[in-house]
Design a protein around this motif. Structure first.
Motif, PDB file in Angstrom:
ATOM      1  N   HIS A  85     -28.272  40.603 -48.792  1.00  0.00           N
ATOM      2  CA  HIS A  85     -28.302  39.866 -50.050  1.00  0.00           C
ATOM      3  C   HIS A  85     -29.729  39.936 -50.591  1.00  0.00           C
ATOM      4  O   HIS A  85     -30.698  39.879 -49.825  1.00  0.00           O
ATOM      5  CB  HIS A  85     -27.898  38.416 -49.834  1.00  0.00           C
ATOM      6  N   VAL A  86     -29.872  40.042 -51.914  1.00  0.00           N
ATOM      7  CA  VAL A  86     -31.194  40.269 -52.505  1.00  0.00           C
ATOM      8  C   VAL A  86     -31.477  39.280 -53.622  1.00  0.00           C
ATOM      9  O   VAL A  86     -30.658  39.077 -54.526  1.00  0.00           O
ATOM     10  CB  VAL A  86     -31.314  41.710 -53.044  1.00  0.00           C
ATOM     11  N   VAL A 111     -22.477  42.533 -51.703  1.00  0.00           N
ATOM     12  CA  VAL A 111     -23.547  41.594 -51.383  1.00  0.00           C
ATOM     13  C   VAL A 111     -23.979  40.859 -52.649  1.00  0.00           C
ATOM     14  O   VAL A 111     -23.668  41.269 -53.768  1.00  0.00           O
ATOM     15  CB  VAL A 111     -24.765  42.310 -50.748  1.00  0.00           C
ATOM     16  N   THR A 112     -24.710  39.772 -52.461  1.00  0.00           N
ATOM     17  CA  THR A 112     -25.210  38.967 -53.572  1.00  0.00           C
ATOM     18  C   THR A 112     -26.495  39.548 -54.132  1.00  0.00           C
ATOM     19  O   THR A 112     -27.408  39.909 -53.372  1.00  0.00           O
ATOM     20  CB  THR A 112     -25.459  37.517 -53.105  1.00  0.00           C
ATOM     21  N   LEU A 275     -24.810  31.113 -54.200  1.00  0.00           N
ATOM     22  CA  LEU A 275     -24.248  32.420 -54.532  1.00  0.00           C
ATOM     23  C   LEU A 275     -23.778  33.162 -53.278  1.00  0.00           C
ATOM     24  O   LEU A 275     -22.696  33.758 -53.262  1.00  0.00           O
ATOM     25  CB  LEU A 275     -25.285  33.261 -55.282  1.00  0.00           C
ATOM     26  N   ILE A 276     -24.595  33.128 -52.237  1.00  0.00           N
ATOM     27  CA  ILE A 276     -24.230  33.801 -50.986  1.00  0.00           C
ATOM     28  C   ILE A 276     -22.959  33.184 -50.410  1.00  0.00           C
ATOM     29  O   ILE A 276     -22.036  33.893 -49.997  1.00  0.00           O
ATOM     30  CB  ILE A 276     -25.387  33.727 -49.971  1.00  0.00           C
ATOM     31  N   SER A 281     -22.764  37.032 -57.533  1.00  0.00           N
ATOM     32  CA  SER A 281     -24.089  37.457 -57.994  1.00  0.00           C
ATOM     33  C   SER A 281     -24.402  36.775 -59.314  1.00  0.00           C
ATOM     34  O   SER A 281     -23.505  36.288 -60.017  1.00  0.00           O
ATOM     35  CB  SER A 281     -24.151  38.977 -58.170  1.00  0.00           C
ATOM     36  N   ASP A 282     -25.675  36.748 -59.660  1.00  0.00           N
ATOM     37  CA  ASP A 282     -26.139  36.165 -60.919  1.00  0.00           C
ATOM     38  C   ASP A 282     -27.257  37.068 -61.433  1.00  0.00           C
ATOM     39  O   ASP A 282     -28.379  37.031 -60.919  1.00  0.00           O
ATOM     40  CB  ASP A 282     -26.644  34.733 -60.678  1.00  0.00           C
TER      41      ASP A 282
END
Length: 308
Positions: A85-86, A111-112, A275-276, A281-282
Motif C-alpha cells: 500500500h502506498v 493495493v491502496t 482506506l487500507i 484508494s483515494d
C-alpha cells in the motif's frame, strides 16, 4: 487488530517533523523501516534506497513516500509492484500522467494508493465545506505567503523542473479551496514570477472563475519574512467566511467557529488506515491540475535572482 508495518521512503524535514510523530500516535501502524540516502532514524531499520528495502524486508506492508516528486513515480511503481500500500506526500507526482498511471497500477495490483493533501485535514476545513455547500460563493481571496529560506533551507529540488517552486506551498491552498468550494473553478489568467537563476517561480498571481462567475483570486509568494500568511477569505450570499492560519482557524461572520491545533498528519494516517481496511484508494489530482494549468496559461515574468 494487528497494526500495519510501514516504512518511510525519503527521510527529510517533513518526514521527521510530521510523519514520524503522526505514526507514533497511530496504533494502526508500526514504523519499521526508513529508506534514505542521507538520513536515518534511531531504533528503526535503515536502507539506502527503496529497492533494497523491498528486497530485504518483504514483511513491510505499506510505504509512505516523502521523497521529492521528481523521483516519486519510480519508487511508487516499485512499491505497488511489490504489493505494498502506498501513501504519497503532496504533490503526488511531477506530472498528472504519472499519477494516473500509478492509480491504474494500484487498482491492477489490488493495493491502496493514497494521494495526500495534508491541509485538507486542518481543523476548520470540514466545517467550512459543510457551511459553504448551502451558500452561493461570490468571491474568494487567497493569500499564501511565506519565507522559503525558513521552510526549505538548502532544498535545491524545489527550484528545479517538477519541484513546483512557490506552488509547493501554494498547492496547499489549492487543496483546501478545491475541497470546500461547492462549484468547480477554472483558471482564466496568471502571472508567474521566476527568478533569473531558477526554473520554478518564487511568486504567482492567479485568477479563476466558477460556473456562476465568482471571482476567485490567489496570491502565492515565497519572499515574505516575519509573520507568515496562510489565509483564505470568502464572500457569500450569507456573509463572509475566513479560513486563516493554514485552515486551523475558521471564522463565519464575526464569530470564531473553530480554532484547533495541528491535526493534519494524524488525519492523513487515520485516512490511510481506513482506506487500507476498506480496500480502497483515494487519488484526487484536482490541486495538481490547477498547478499544471498555471504553468500552461500563466505568463512568466523574470525577477531578481534568488540566492540562499
Amino acid at each position: 487488530m494487528n497494526s500495519t508495518s510501514i516504512a518511510i521512503v525519503g527521510f527529510g524535514k517533513i518526514a521527521r517533523d510530521q510523519h514520524v510523530p503522526a505514526l507514533h500516535d497511530n496504533a494502526a501502524f508500526t514504523l519499521d523501516a526508513v529508506a534514505s540516502r542521507n538520513a536515518s532514524l534511531e531504533g528503526v531499520a535503515h536502507f539506502r534506497d527503496i529497492q533494497t528495502l523491498l528486497d530485504e524486508r518483504p514483511d513491510i506492508q505499506a510505504i509512505s513516500l516523502c521523497a521529492p516528486p521528481q523521483v516519486r513515480y519510480s519508487q511508487a511503481r516499485a512499491a505497488i509492484a511489490a504489493g505494498k500500500h502506498v501513501m504519497l506526500e503532496k504533490p503526488p507526482g511531477a506530472t498528472l500522467s504519472e499519477v494516473e498511471d500509478l492509480r491504474a497500477q494500484a487498482e491492477h495490483a489490488g493495493v491502496t494508493l493514497f494521494a495526500t493533501w495534508h491541509s485538507r485535514y486542518a481543523a476548520g476545513v470540514a466545517q467550512a465545506r459543510e457551511w459553504l455547500n448551502e451558500r452561493r460563493v461570490r468571491s474568494v481571496n487567497v493569500q499564501w505567503k511565506e519565507d522559503v529560506r525558513r521552510w526549505h533551507p538548502g532544498q535545491e529540488w524545489i527550484w528545479e523542473a517538477g519541484g513546483l517552486g512557490v506552488f509547493d506551498p501554494g498547492i496547499n491552498a489549492l487543496s483546501i479551496i478545491t475541497a470546500i468550494l461547492p462549484e468547480p473553478f477554472f483558471l482564466t489568467q496568471g502571472e508567474l514570477a521566476v527568478p533569473a537563476n531558477r526554473q520554478g517561480p518564487i511568486a504567482a498571481t492567479l485568477a479563476f472563475r466558477d460556473a456562476h462567475d465568482a471571482d476567485i483570486r490567489a496570491e502565492f509568494d515565497w519572499r515574505q519574512t516575519g509573520p507568515q500568511t496562510w489565509d483564505i477569505h470568502i464572500e457569500t450570499d450569507a456573509g463572509p467566511l475566513s479560513l486563516t492560519q493554514g485552515g486551523s482557524r475558521l471564522t463565519i461572520g464575526d464569530e470564531v467557529m473553530m480554532e484547533g491545533g495541528d491535526a493534519e498528519y494524524p488525519g492523513l494516517y487515520a485516512r490511510f488506515a481506513e482506506l487500507i481496511a476498506n480496500g480502497e484508494s483515494d487519488v484526487d489530482v484536482a490541486p495538481l491540475r490547477h498547478v499544471a494549468d498555471a504553468f500552461l496559461l500563466g505568463q512568466r515574468v523574470s525577477v531578481d535572482a534568488f540566492h540562499e
